[in-house]
Design an enzyme around this catalytic site. Structure first.
Site, PDB file in Angstrom:
ATOM      1  N   LYS A 241       0.820  -1.222   0.000  1.00  0.00           N
ATOM      2  CA  LYS A 241       0.000   0.000   0.000  1.00  0.00           C
ATOM      3  C   LYS A 241       0.849   1.265   0.000  1.00  0.00           C
ATOM      4  CE  LYS A 241      -4.379  -1.971   1.177  1.00  0.00           C
ATOM      5  NZ  LYS A 241      -5.354  -2.368   2.182  1.00  0.00           N
ATOM      6  N   ARG A 275      -3.490 -10.393   4.659  1.00  0.00           N
ATOM      7  CA  ARG A 275      -3.944 -10.380   3.256  1.00  0.00           C
ATOM      8  C   ARG A 275      -2.825  -9.765   2.422  1.00  0.00           C
ATOM      9  NH1 ARG A 275      -6.363  -6.926  -0.328  1.00  0.00           N
ATOM     10  NH2 ARG A 275      -7.912  -7.835  -1.716  1.00  0.00           N
TER      11      ARG A 275
END
Ligand code: HH2
Length: 305
Positions: A241, A275
Site C-alpha cells: 500500500k 492479506r
C-alpha cells in the site's frame, strides 16, 4: 491445515487442551495458532498494483494455484477495485468477472473468499463454492450480507472504512483514530451477531489505507492490540500500500520488505491473518517471526488501546 469444524474451545478429552482459536468457513475451520496467509487475486482491470494481470480466468486460476503452492491458507478473489478514487462497478459486471474464475477454483485445496460489498455477488459466489465474504464496508453498504453469511455458515471479514472508496481519502483526520475504528468494528460485529452469525465466523480488520493518512496507518499497526478486546481474530492488509511507498520512496513493485515489516509488527500485536500479494516471502517471514515469538513464550504486546 484445515479441519472439519467443531465447537470453539471444545476439549477433545478430559484434561486435553482447548482448541486453538480458529476461523469457521462453511463447515471447515482454519486454525489460527500460526499466521494465516490470505493470498490476493484481483480480477480487475484497475487494481492499484496488479490491475489487468489476472483478468483472464485461466491466468487467474493459475495464479490462485501458485499462491496455494507458495503457502496461502485462503485465496481472496476481488472483482472491483477499492483503491482510493476507484469507480464502482455494477453487480452484474462484478459477477461477470468472478463467475468464470470461481468455476475454475471449485477444487482448490484452500477456501476461497470473495472481496465484495454486494449481496447479489456474495450470494452467487457462495453458491459457486466460495467459503467466505470479505466486506470492506463492514456491513455498512448492504447489512443483509450478515443474514446471508449466517444462513450459509460462511466466513465473514468485517473491515473498517470511512465513507466509500471514491471519497475515503478526502478527509483522513480523526480525533481518536484507534477509538473510532474500534467503535466502527464493534458496531459491524454487532450487526453480524444480531443477524445470527456465530462469533467464530467473523474476523475484523482495521482497514489499512481505507480513509487513513500514512501516519494513521502506522498508528493503527502500532496499536493493533487495541482491537483484541473485540474478541474476534484480526486481519491486516498492508500489502504494497501507498503508505509503504511514501515512507520508503518506492513504487508498488518494490514494497515486499515494507509489507513484511508491517505484517511482523502486526503479528506481534495480535494479528492472525495477513492479506498479501507476495505469498511466498510473507509465508516465510511470518513463520519465522512466529517461531521467535513462540520461543520467547511471547504474548502479543500490550499497548495504549
Ligand atoms: N485492501 C484492499 C482490498 N480489500 N480487504 C480487506 N479485508 N483488507 C484490506 O486491507 C483490503 C481488502 C485493497 O488492496 P488490493 O486488493 O490490492 O487493491 P484494489 O482494491 O485496488 O483491487
Amino acid at each position: 491445515m484445515l479441519t472439519d469444524s467443531a465447537p470453539a474451545g471444545s476439549a477433545s478429552a478430559a484434561g486435553a487442551p482447548a482448541e486453538p482459536p480458529g476461523w469457521r468457513l462453511r463447515g471447515r475451520r482454519l486454525p489460527l495458532d500460526r499466521p494465516a496467509i490470505v493470498g490476493i487475486l484481483n480480477v480487475t482491470p484497475d487494481s492499484f498494483s496488479d490491475g489487468g494481470r489476472f483478468l483472464d480466468p485461466g491466468r487467474a486460476a493459475e495464479r490462485a494455484r501458485a499462491m496455494v503452492e507458495e503457502g496461502a491458507d485462503v485465496v481472496d478473489v476481488g472483482a472491483e477495485s477499492t483503491r482510493p478514487g476507484a469507480a464502482s462497478v455494477s453487480a452484474e459486471e462484478e459477477w461477470g468477472r468472478l463467475a468464470p474464475v470461481l468455476a475454475r477454483l471449485r477444487d482448490l485445496d484452500v477456501p476461497v473468499s470473495v472481496d465484495t460489498t454486494k449481496r447479489f455477488v456474495a450470494e452467487r459466489a457462495l453458491a459457486a463454492g466460495a467459503a467466505a465474504i470479505n466486506d470492506v464496508s463492514g456491513l455498512r453498504f448492504e447489512p443483509a450480507l450478515a443474514e446471508l453469511a449466517a444462513r450459509e455458515g460462511a466466513g465473514l471479514v468485517l473491515m473498517h472504512m470511512r465513507g466509500t472508496p471514491r471519497t475515503m481519502q478526502e478527509d483522513v483526520s480523526y480525533g481518536d483514530l484507534v477509538g473510532e475504528v474500534r467503535e466502527g468494528l464493534r458496531s459491524s460485529l454487532g450487526v453480524a451477531l444480531e443477524a445470527g452469525c456465530d462469533p467464530e465466523q467473523v474476523v475484523v480488520d482495521p482497514g489499512i489505507g481505507f480513509g487513513k493518512s500514512a501516519e494513521g496507518n502506522l498508528e493503527l499497526l502500532a496499536r493493533l492490540d487495541a482491537f483484541r478486546g473485540l474478541g474476534s481474530p484480526i486481519l491486516v492488509g498492508p500489502s504494497r500500500k501507498s503508505f509503504i511507498g511514501k515512507l520508503l520512496n518506492v513504487d508498488s513493485s518494490e514494497r515486499i520488505e515494507g509489507t513484511l515489516a508491517a505484517c511482523v509488527m502486526a503479528l506481534d500485536r495480535g494479528a492472525s491473518l495477513f492479506r498479501v500479494h507476495d505469498v511466498r516471502p510473507l509465508r516465510r517471514g511470518l513463520d519465522l517471526a512466529h517461531a521467535i515469538l513462540a520461543a520467547g513464550g511471547a504474548r502479543p504486546r500490550r499497548g495504549r488501546g
